[in-house]
Scaffold this motif. Structure first.
Motif, PDB file in Angstrom:
ATOM      1  N   ARG A  48     -43.780 -11.307  14.851  1.00 17.94           N
ATOM      2  CA  ARG A  48     -44.103 -11.893  13.535  1.00 17.94           C
ATOM      3  C   ARG A  48     -42.840 -12.298  12.783  1.00 17.94           C
ATOM      4  O   ARG A  48     -42.863 -13.202  11.948  1.00 17.94           O
ATOM      5  N   HIS A  65     -37.583  -0.334  10.331  1.00 15.57           N
ATOM      6  CA  HIS A  65     -39.028  -0.102  10.484  1.00 15.57           C
ATOM      7  C   HIS A  65     -39.335   1.311  10.983  1.00 15.57           C
ATOM      8  O   HIS A  65     -40.386   1.867  10.649  1.00 15.57           O
ATOM      9  N   GLU A  88     -48.199   2.836  23.102  1.00 16.98           N
ATOM     10  CA  GLU A  88     -48.893   2.308  21.930  1.00 16.98           C
ATOM     11  C   GLU A  88     -47.905   1.834  20.874  1.00 16.98           C
ATOM     12  O   GLU A  88     -48.059   0.766  20.266  1.00 16.98           O
ATOM     13  N   LEU A  89     -46.845   2.625  20.670  1.00 20.06           N
ATOM     14  CA  LEU A  89     -45.835   2.244  19.680  1.00 20.06           C
ATOM     15  C   LEU A  89     -45.084   0.992  20.142  1.00 20.06           C
ATOM     16  O   LEU A  89     -44.719   0.143  19.314  1.00 20.06           O
ATOM     17  N   ALA A 128     -45.353  -6.604  18.512  1.00 20.44           N
ATOM     18  CA  ALA A 128     -46.095  -7.474  17.587  1.00 20.44           C
ATOM     19  C   ALA A 128     -45.348  -7.631  16.267  1.00 20.44           C
ATOM     20  O   ALA A 128     -45.296  -8.725  15.684  1.00 20.44           O
ATOM     21  N   TYR A 129     -44.738  -6.548  15.801  1.00 20.71           N
ATOM     22  CA  TYR A 129     -43.976  -6.585  14.542  1.00 20.71           C
ATOM     23  C   TYR A 129     -42.778  -7.530  14.659  1.00 20.71           C
ATOM     24  O   TYR A 129     -42.520  -8.347  13.754  1.00 20.71           O
ATOM     25  N   GLU A 150     -46.261  -1.593  21.831  1.00 21.35           N
ATOM     26  CA  GLU A 150     -47.059  -2.777  21.526  1.00 21.35           C
ATOM     27  C   GLU A 150     -47.027  -3.108  20.045  1.00 21.35           C
ATOM     28  O   GLU A 150     -46.954  -4.274  19.651  1.00 21.35           O
ATOM     29  N   ASN A 151     -47.050  -2.082  19.204  1.00 19.39           N
ATOM     30  CA  ASN A 151     -46.980  -2.310  17.756  1.00 19.39           C
ATOM     31  C   ASN A 151     -45.626  -2.913  17.358  1.00 19.39           C
ATOM     32  O   ASN A 151     -45.557  -3.819  16.510  1.00 19.39           O
ATOM     33  N   LEU A 152     -44.553  -2.418  17.970  1.00 18.77           N
ATOM     34  CA  LEU A 152     -43.216  -2.919  17.638  1.00 18.77           C
ATOM     35  C   LEU A 152     -43.008  -4.334  18.161  1.00 18.77           C
ATOM     36  O   LEU A 152     -42.357  -5.158  17.499  1.00 18.77           O
ATOM     37  N   PRO A 168     -43.164   5.127  11.561  1.00 18.20           N
ATOM     38  CA  PRO A 168     -43.421   5.488  12.964  1.00 18.20           C
ATOM     39  C   PRO A 168     -42.139   5.964  13.626  1.00 18.20           C
ATOM     40  O   PRO A 168     -41.045   5.529  13.269  1.00 18.20           O
TER      41      PRO A 168
END
Length: 309
Positions: free
Chosen positions: A145, A98, A134-135, A141-142, A137-139, A119
């Motif tokens: 999932r 990713h 910020e990154l 969540a990724y 939190e995105n990771l 990213p």
């Protein structure tokens, strides 16, 4: 011909083998207990104990329940450990795929652009600072999932992300340190080659004056193998005012030869005039004992060598 319908034993995992062994032990214990029950019933057929055993046959079964508990306790950690290891491997693979890969190479422009669009970590900041947060939190969540139903806690997922960040940060710091070291080594090498040219030119231009000072012909004595080796150009030397070179001088060089090199260096500075500021300052650091090379032994006379060839 072998029977195609012949069944083959399925390979079991360590956890399954451990559970099978525990069940075998439990079965053996149950057999022993039931034999003891039968013996006890025979001996106490005329007492109230027999009535208890007949009315509550499971009473003794509960006595061996700890064996079953031990089986579960023994099997569960192993299975949990295996699952955690699988989840960790999967998480690290997903993060690698990713995120931007600094070592990615391809001959196809589209693949290079795809990698560059991913990213990436900003390794210049800490894990708890923006834009890293910020990154993160995105990771998280990724990954969540991709681990639906796996029973992972959010703290476990954050640990996977943190490990990836620290790994990338260490690699980036190591890469920067190596780059700095390589650049410094290349600068030193370039400076030494340039200075060797200046020395040869200065000697040829001032040969008569230098030979008269030395009272001998010094031709063919300015060769690369005989020069001092620079050790530092980072400006950290206390006796070097600015960025300069700390020299490691070969121990085989005689005092007369060192004096000859000093005369040549003085002529280099004089010949460069106002441009002499381009030269890095040079300071003697230490003497290094090393054998005389064949190139030096074949060209140098006895006076240039401290202890002879």
């Amino acid at each position: 011909m072998a029977n195609q319908n012949e069944s083959h034993p399925t390979r079991r995992t360590p956890a399954e083998r451990e559970m099978t062994n525990s069940l075998a032990i439990l079965r053996c214990d149950m057999t022993t207990v039931m034999k003891d029950v039968a013996d006890l019933k025979a001996k106490t057929s005329n007492t109230s104990v027999s009535a208890v055993l007949q009315s509550q046959p499971m009473a003794l079964v509960h006595a061996v329940a700890p064996v079953s508990m031990e089986m579960n306790v023994a099997g569960s950690p192993t299975m949990a450990s295996d699952a955690k290891s699988v989840n960790k491997t999967k998480a690290y693979r997903l993060l690698r795929e990713h995120l931007w890969d600094p070592k990615f190479k391809s001959k196809h422009l589209a693949e290079i652009q795809a990698n560059n669009s991913k990213p990436r970590w900003n390794t210049a900041v800490n894990f708890s600072q923006s834009p890293t947060t910020e990154l993160i939190e995105n990771l998280v969540a990724y990954l969540e999932r991709n681990f639906v139903g796996a029973g992972l806690r959010k703290s476990d997922v954050r640990d996977f992300v943190y490990t990836n960040f620290t790994s990338r940060k260490r690699a980036a710091n190591k890469s920067q340190a190596k780059k700095k070291s390589d650049n410094a080594r290349n600068r030193r090498s370039s400076c030494e080659k340039e200075h060797l040219k200046h020395r040869k030119t200065a000697y040829q231009s001032n040969k008569t004056a230098i030979d008269d000072e030395m009272k001998r012909d010094c031709s063919s004595l300015i060769i690369e193998e005989a020069m001092s080796v620079s050790e530092s150009d980072d400006g950290t030397l206390p006796h070097v005012s600015y960025s300069g070179l700390c020299l490691r001088r070969s121990g085989w060089r005689s005092d007369e030869y060192n004096h000859f090199i000093t005369l040549v260096d003085n002529k280099v500075v004089a010949d460069l005039g106002l441009n002499s500021h381009q030269l890095l300052s040079r300071a003697f650091g230490k003497t290094v004992e090393r054998p005389v090379s064949d190139a030096i032994a074949s060209q140098f006379l006895q006076w240039a060598l401290r202890n002879g060839p």
